[in-house]
Design a protein around this motif. Sequence first.
Motif, PDB file in Angstrom:
ATOM      1  N   ILE A 195      27.158  39.703  42.049  1.00  0.00           N
ATOM      2  CA  ILE A 195      28.468  39.287  41.536  1.00  0.00           C
ATOM      3  C   ILE A 195      28.810  37.933  42.144  1.00  0.00           C
ATOM      4  O   ILE A 195      29.011  37.815  43.342  1.00  0.00           O
ATOM      5  CB  ILE A 195      29.552  40.329  41.899  1.00  0.00           C
ATOM      6  N   ASP A 196      28.822  36.897  41.307  1.00  0.00           N
ATOM      7  CA  ASP A 196      29.096  35.568  41.840  1.00  0.00           C
ATOM      8  C   ASP A 196      30.316  34.955  41.142  1.00  0.00           C
ATOM      9  O   ASP A 196      30.981  35.582  40.326  1.00  0.00           O
ATOM     10  CB  ASP A 196      27.863  34.668  41.710  1.00  0.00           C
ATOM     11  N   ARG A 197      30.587  33.723  41.484  1.00  0.00           N
ATOM     12  CA  ARG A 197      31.782  33.037  40.982  1.00  0.00           C
ATOM     13  C   ARG A 197      31.782  32.953  39.451  1.00  0.00           C
ATOM     14  O   ARG A 197      32.811  33.106  38.801  1.00  0.00           O
ATOM     15  CB  ARG A 197      31.837  31.626  41.608  1.00  0.00           C
ATOM     16  N   GLU A 200      33.037  36.022  37.991  1.00  0.00           N
ATOM     17  CA  GLU A 200      34.492  36.155  38.182  1.00  0.00           C
ATOM     18  C   GLU A 200      35.241  35.361  37.125  1.00  0.00           C
ATOM     19  O   GLU A 200      36.266  35.798  36.620  1.00  0.00           O
ATOM     20  CB  GLU A 200      34.887  35.644  39.567  1.00  0.00           C
ATOM     21  N   ALA A 203      35.265  37.314  34.032  1.00  0.00           N
ATOM     22  CA  ALA A 203      36.156  38.480  34.085  1.00  0.00           C
ATOM     23  C   ALA A 203      37.620  38.088  33.907  1.00  0.00           C
ATOM     24  O   ALA A 203      38.424  38.895  33.446  1.00  0.00           O
ATOM     25  CB  ALA A 203      35.978  39.222  35.404  1.00  0.00           C
ATOM     26  N   ALA A 215      38.998  41.765  36.202  1.00  0.00           N
ATOM     27  CA  ALA A 215      38.946  41.153  37.532  1.00  0.00           C
ATOM     28  C   ALA A 215      38.999  42.226  38.609  1.00  0.00           C
ATOM     29  O   ALA A 215      38.222  42.196  39.572  1.00  0.00           O
ATOM     30  CB  ALA A 215      40.096  40.168  37.699  1.00  0.00           C
ATOM     31  N   SER A 216      39.881  43.190  38.434  1.00  0.00           N
ATOM     32  CA  SER A 216      39.967  44.232  39.468  1.00  0.00           C
ATOM     33  C   SER A 216      38.749  45.158  39.388  1.00  0.00           C
ATOM     34  O   SER A 216      38.309  45.700  40.398  1.00  0.00           O
ATOM     35  CB  SER A 216      41.289  44.984  39.371  1.00  0.00           C
ATOM     36  N   LEU A 218      35.757  44.113  38.657  1.00  0.00           N
ATOM     37  CA  LEU A 218      34.687  43.355  39.309  1.00  0.00           C
ATOM     38  C   LEU A 218      34.830  43.449  40.836  1.00  0.00           C
ATOM     39  O   LEU A 218      33.845  43.617  41.556  1.00  0.00           O
ATOM     40  CB  LEU A 218      34.787  41.901  38.852  1.00  0.00           C
ATOM     41  N   ALA A 219      36.080  43.353  41.303  1.00  0.00           N
ATOM     42  CA  ALA A 219      36.315  43.465  42.753  1.00  0.00           C
ATOM     43  C   ALA A 219      35.896  44.852  43.239  1.00  0.00           C
ATOM     44  O   ALA A 219      35.287  44.994  44.313  1.00  0.00           O
ATOM     45  CB  ALA A 219      37.790  43.209  43.056  1.00  0.00           C
ATOM     46  N   ARG A 222      32.174  45.118  43.351  1.00  0.00           N
ATOM     47  CA  ARG A 222      31.621  44.433  44.529  1.00  0.00           C
ATOM     48  C   ARG A 222      31.687  45.338  45.765  1.00  0.00           C
ATOM     49  O   ARG A 222      30.723  45.474  46.510  1.00  0.00           O
ATOM     50  CB  ARG A 222      32.375  43.133  44.772  1.00  0.00           C
ATOM     51  N   ASP A 365      29.438  34.578  47.319  1.00  0.00           N
ATOM     52  CA  ASP A 365      30.710  34.061  46.801  1.00  0.00           C
ATOM     53  C   ASP A 365      31.859  35.047  46.862  1.00  0.00           C
ATOM     54  O   ASP A 365      32.681  35.113  45.961  1.00  0.00           O
ATOM     55  CB  ASP A 365      30.511  33.646  45.337  1.00  0.00           C
TER      56      ASP A 365
END
Length: 366
Positions: A195-197, A200, A203, A215-216, A218-219, A222, A365
């Motif tokens: 999972i990189d920038r 993000e 997302a 976004a949440s 993806l977090a 991670r 990242d």
Amino acid sequence: MSARKRLVLKIGSSSVTSDDGGPDRELLDRLAREVHDQMNEGWDVVVVSSGAVAAGWAAIGEGKARPVDPGLLQAVSSVGQHRLMSEWADAFASVDRTVGQVLLARLGEADRQQYLHAEQTFAHLFALGVVPIVNENDAVADDEIRFGDNDRLAALVAHLIRADRFVMLTDAAGLFTADPRLDADASLIQEVSEIDRSLELVAGGPGEGATGGMASKLAAARIATWSGVETVIADARNVGVLAAIEGGNASVGTTFHPRSSRLSAHKLWIAFALGSRGQISIDAGAIRALVSEGGSLLAVGVVGVDGDFTSGDAVEILGPDGELVAKGLSQLDASTSKNWTLTSGEQTGGVVIHRDDLVILAGSDV
Ligand code: GLU
């Protein structure tokens, strides 16, 4: 040690909730059957279910729009939580399974005792053959009401129970290369190894159209993958979704491959739960010592200090080009470390961040 595998299944508010605002019983029945099937195939399953606020507001909101005040939503959740649970209990009863309600708050390092108790409770529930249904304890915590719709909480549960798989069911088929409603060329990203920038950016932020809430997710992905847990985002409406994932059907959603080594709860907390209070820049030799040799950060490798942190605060460690190398808990406050490192005096030694309080993030990242 049981040979059974462990699955955390998270279902978001919009998926759990039907058009009238209450729990979608048809969906709950189907998922209960699918969970039951997985349990018969050797999986212990934790269900993390959102939807308490929605169920509560459906009961008392008189058709008005959902309020925004987090404090009020916490109270509304208490109206909805037992309604939601009662629907889950009925859904699982139809496949002869019993559920247990587990409400969690602040599942972090701050309260080690609470973490251990939760771990023990899950182990007992699995041994009893009971399906734990988890939500945040909204009456005493508002983290997930404000931000994550339980994504983060579910990822922490995946870490806690050392899950083999973490599935987030939502109302999108997975993570797309662009918003599929705006871009006809958008395609599903089936596999993610890091999972990189750039991911993000794909997302986007919470609540942005068809990728809303990604976004949440993806977090959370991670946190889970750094905990060594394979993570899948898939569509809750996809009938047979759990069996399809188990069968290795790559098109069922977005699969995030786990990292090979699992971060400890302590390091996970440093990396993802704590906000950074400053930056420490280091030289190439120090990067080598940290990244290749697994050493502590010594004052001699520090070339700059920014921010206003005190001893015990989390700080980011940056390389010569400003790139993020690591994050850790500083043993010194900002002014002491500035004195230590920027004046000639004590540059010969001294631990600024101990290796046990240091997480290498280079290349990720975070
Ligand atoms: N814990 C909350 C719930 O179950 C999170 C979701 C929300 O804010 O609607 O309702």
